[in-house]
Design a protein around this motif. Structure first.
Motif, PDB file in Angstrom:
ATOM      1  N   GLY A 182      71.241  26.763 -61.641  1.00 29.25           N
ATOM      2  CA  GLY A 182      72.306  25.875 -62.103  1.00 29.25           C
ATOM      3  C   GLY A 182      72.599  24.796 -61.073  1.00 29.25           C
ATOM      4  N   SER A 183      73.324  23.796 -61.479  1.00 29.10           N
ATOM      5  CA  SER A 183      73.651  22.674 -60.597  1.00 29.10           C
ATOM      6  C   SER A 183      74.709  23.064 -59.560  1.00 29.10           C
ATOM      7  CB  SER A 183      74.177  21.499 -61.422  1.00 29.10           C
ATOM      8  OG  SER A 183      74.620  20.471 -60.555  1.00 29.10           O
ATOM      9  N   THR A 184      74.469  22.625 -58.330  1.00 34.48           N
ATOM     10  CA  THR A 184      75.454  22.793 -57.258  1.00 34.48           C
ATOM     11  C   THR A 184      75.830  21.434 -56.659  1.00 34.48           C
ATOM     12  OG1 THR A 184      73.702  23.147 -55.638  1.00 34.48           O
ATOM     13  CG2 THR A 184      74.673  25.116 -56.671  1.00 34.48           C
ATOM     14  N   LYS A 185      75.431  20.383 -57.339  1.00 36.79           N
ATOM     15  CA  LYS A 185      75.740  19.036 -56.857  1.00 36.79           C
ATOM     16  C   LYS A 185      77.253  18.862 -56.773  1.00 36.79           C
ATOM     17  CE  LYS A 185      74.028  14.359 -57.382  1.00 36.79           C
ATOM     18  NZ  LYS A 185      73.392  14.304 -56.081  1.00 36.79           N
ATOM     19  N   TYR A 186      77.717  18.278 -55.681  1.00 32.00           N
ATOM     20  CA  TYR A 186      79.128  18.031 -55.369  1.00 32.00           C
ATOM     21  C   TYR A 186      79.888  19.305 -54.989  1.00 32.00           C
ATOM     22  CZ  TYR A 186      77.798  13.693 -57.612  1.00 32.00           C
ATOM     23  OH  TYR A 186      77.128  12.547 -57.969  1.00 32.00           O
ATOM     24  N   PRO A 214      76.749  30.800 -49.253  1.00 33.32           N
ATOM     25  CA  PRO A 214      76.639  29.729 -48.265  1.00 33.32           C
ATOM     26  C   PRO A 214      77.985  29.028 -48.016  1.00 33.32           C
ATOM     27  CG  PRO A 214      76.053  28.859 -50.402  1.00 33.32           C
ATOM     28  CD  PRO A 214      76.409  30.320 -50.605  1.00 33.32           C
ATOM     29  N   ILE A 215      77.991  28.213 -46.945  1.00 24.40           N
ATOM     30  CA  ILE A 215      79.138  27.330 -46.723  1.00 24.40           C
ATOM     31  C   ILE A 215      79.161  26.318 -47.863  1.00 24.40           C
ATOM     32  CG2 ILE A 215      77.808  25.742 -45.250  1.00 24.40           C
ATOM     33  CD1 ILE A 215      80.467  25.404 -43.619  1.00 24.40           C
ATOM     34  N   HIS A 216      80.353  25.883 -48.267  1.00 25.50           N
ATOM     35  CA  HIS A 216      80.454  24.920 -49.365  1.00 25.50           C
ATOM     36  C   HIS A 216      81.547  23.894 -49.084  1.00 25.50           C
ATOM     37  CE1 HIS A 216      83.919  27.240 -50.683  1.00 25.50           C
ATOM     38  NE2 HIS A 216      83.163  28.332 -50.764  1.00 25.50           N
ATOM     39  N   ASN A 217      81.681  22.935 -49.992  1.00 20.25           N
ATOM     40  CA  ASN A 217      82.649  21.855 -49.792  1.00 20.25           C
ATOM     41  C   ASN A 217      84.091  22.345 -49.777  1.00 20.25           C
ATOM     42  OD1 ASN A 217      80.626  19.991 -49.497  1.00 20.25           O
ATOM     43  ND2 ASN A 217      80.688  19.298 -51.618  1.00 20.25           N
ATOM     44  N   GLY A 218      84.371  23.482 -50.404  1.00 20.80           N
ATOM     45  CA  GLY A 218      85.710  24.053 -50.342  1.00 20.80           C
ATOM     46  C   GLY A 218      86.079  24.445 -48.918  1.00 20.80           C
ATOM     47  N   HIS A 219      85.144  25.062 -48.183  1.00 20.81           N
ATOM     48  CA  HIS A 219      85.384  25.416 -46.782  1.00 20.81           C
ATOM     49  C   HIS A 219      85.677  24.160 -45.961  1.00 20.81           C
ATOM     50  CE1 HIS A 219      82.558  28.970 -47.698  1.00 20.81           C
ATOM     51  NE2 HIS A 219      83.753  29.499 -47.525  1.00 20.81           N
ATOM     52  N   LEU A 220      84.885  23.127 -46.192  1.00 21.90           N
ATOM     53  CA  LEU A 220      85.040  21.882 -45.436  1.00 21.90           C
ATOM     54  C   LEU A 220      86.365  21.206 -45.757  1.00 21.90           C
ATOM     55  CD1 LEU A 220      81.387  20.598 -45.877  1.00 21.90           C
ATOM     56  CD2 LEU A 220      82.353  21.764 -43.887  1.00 21.90           C
ATOM     57  N   LEU A 221      86.761  21.239 -47.018  1.00 20.36           N
ATOM     58  CA  LEU A 221      88.042  20.669 -47.429  1.00 20.36           C
ATOM     59  C   LEU A 221      89.193  21.391 -46.742  1.00 20.36           C
ATOM     60  CD1 LEU A 221      89.753  18.836 -49.348  1.00 20.36           C
ATOM     61  CD2 LEU A 221      89.640  20.710 -50.990  1.00 20.36           C
ATOM     62  N   SER A 225      81.649  31.118 -52.604  1.00 15.42           N
ATOM     63  CA  SER A 225      80.243  31.317 -52.259  1.00 15.42           C
ATOM     64  C   SER A 225      79.545  32.195 -53.285  1.00 15.42           C
ATOM     65  CB  SER A 225      80.124  31.933 -50.857  1.00 15.42           C
ATOM     66  OG  SER A 225      80.598  31.037 -49.887  1.00 15.42           O
ATOM     67  N   SER A 226      80.250  33.213 -53.792  1.00 21.21           N
ATOM     68  CA  SER A 226      79.622  34.094 -54.790  1.00 21.21           C
ATOM     69  C   SER A 226      79.297  33.327 -56.072  1.00 21.21           C
ATOM     70  CB  SER A 226      80.498  35.312 -55.083  1.00 21.21           C
ATOM     71  OG  SER A 226      81.776  34.926 -55.518  1.00 21.21           O
ATOM     72  N   MET A 227      80.169  32.406 -56.476  1.00 22.31           N
ATOM     73  CA  MET A 227      79.888  31.584 -57.650  1.00 22.31           C
ATOM     74  C   MET A 227      78.654  30.706 -57.394  1.00 22.31           C
ATOM     75  SD  MET A 227      80.384  28.114 -58.838  1.00 22.31           S
ATOM     76  CE  MET A 227      81.867  27.412 -58.183  1.00 22.31           C
ATOM     77  N   LEU A 228      78.549  30.173 -56.185  1.00 23.94           N
ATOM     78  CA  LEU A 228      77.392  29.339 -55.858  1.00 23.94           C
ATOM     79  C   LEU A 228      76.100  30.156 -55.813  1.00 23.94           C
ATOM     80  CD1 LEU A 228      78.941  26.995 -53.189  1.00 23.94           C
ATOM     81  CD2 LEU A 228      78.122  26.368 -55.455  1.00 23.94           C
ATOM     82  N   ARG A 229      76.157  31.357 -55.259  1.00 18.24           N
ATOM     83  CA  ARG A 229      74.956  32.207 -55.228  1.00 18.24           C
ATOM     84  C   ARG A 229      74.478  32.499 -56.647  1.00 18.24           C
ATOM     85  NH1 ARG A 229      78.039  34.854 -51.310  1.00 18.24           N
ATOM     86  NH2 ARG A 229      78.480  36.605 -52.718  1.00 18.24           N
TER      87      ARG A 229
END
Length: 190
Positions: free
Chosen positions: A167-171, A13-20, A156-160
């Motif tokens: 696991g937590s994906t908060k923040y 998925p899209i994540h805060n790293g992309h947005l940063l 994204s692979s780490m988040l998947r």
């Protein structure tokens, strides 16, 4: 003339790293907008199993909803076959004659540039913008504008993987994207 940044990828998925990355390049280069361009089938990825493009586009729309200079650009999702950047940029340049495009890539993709489809022709149509990524160099025989960004080592692979193991994906993800993933049972979420 408009100055538009493009950040492409699977966003799975899209994540805060992309947005940063998008926000830092927007400010550093004084761009008018940054377009998030999810690809249909990336030619450089070995694992071609992607989350449905409707879900990926919806997650992007949710993630960028509160930023007036961020835009979802679905052009590659609307075409069949492999998503070659050259073909997409050629179309965008033809449709937007008053626009200078800046294609934003991480250090991993800077190193991969010599393998890109029609790279020599592509470099005549856009300016590449390389952002730092841990473990990669932004040095290239191609002209790459460098933008330093705060280091946020996320993928994204780490988040998947985290999502599949509950696991937590908060923040790491925007909250509305995290809720969308949960509501739609994506990445092993139940």
């Amino acid at each position: 003339m408009k100055h538009i940044g493009i950040i492409g990828g699977t966003f799975d998925p899209i994540h805060n790293g992309h947005l940063l990355i998008a926000n830092e390049v927007l400010g550093a280069l004084n761009l008018d907008e940054v377009w998030f361009m999810p690809n249909h089938i990336p030619p450089h990825k070995e694992n071609k199993h992607l989350t449905n493009s409707i879900h990926r586009a919806k997650m992007i729309a949710l993630a960028i909803d509160d930023h007036p200079s961020f835009v979802l650009q679905p052009i590659e999702l609307e075409r069949d076959g492999l998503s070659y950047t050259y073909d997409t940029i050629k179309l965008l340049v033809e449709e937007n004659t008053d626009t200078a495009f800046y294609f934003i890539i991480g250090g991993d993709m800077v190193e991969y540039l010599p393998k890109w489809h029609k790279i020599d022709e592509l470099t005549k149509m856009i300016t590449f913008v390389g952002v730092n990524r841990p473990g990669y160099s932004r040095k290239s025989r191609y002209n790459v504008t460098e933008v330093d960004i705060p280091q946020f080592d996320i993928s994204s692979s780490m988040l998947r993987e985290r999502l599949s193991k509950k696991g937590s994906t908060k923040y790491l993800l925007p909250e509305n994207v995290r809720h969308y993933i949960e509501e739609n049972h994506l990445y092993g979420e139940k």
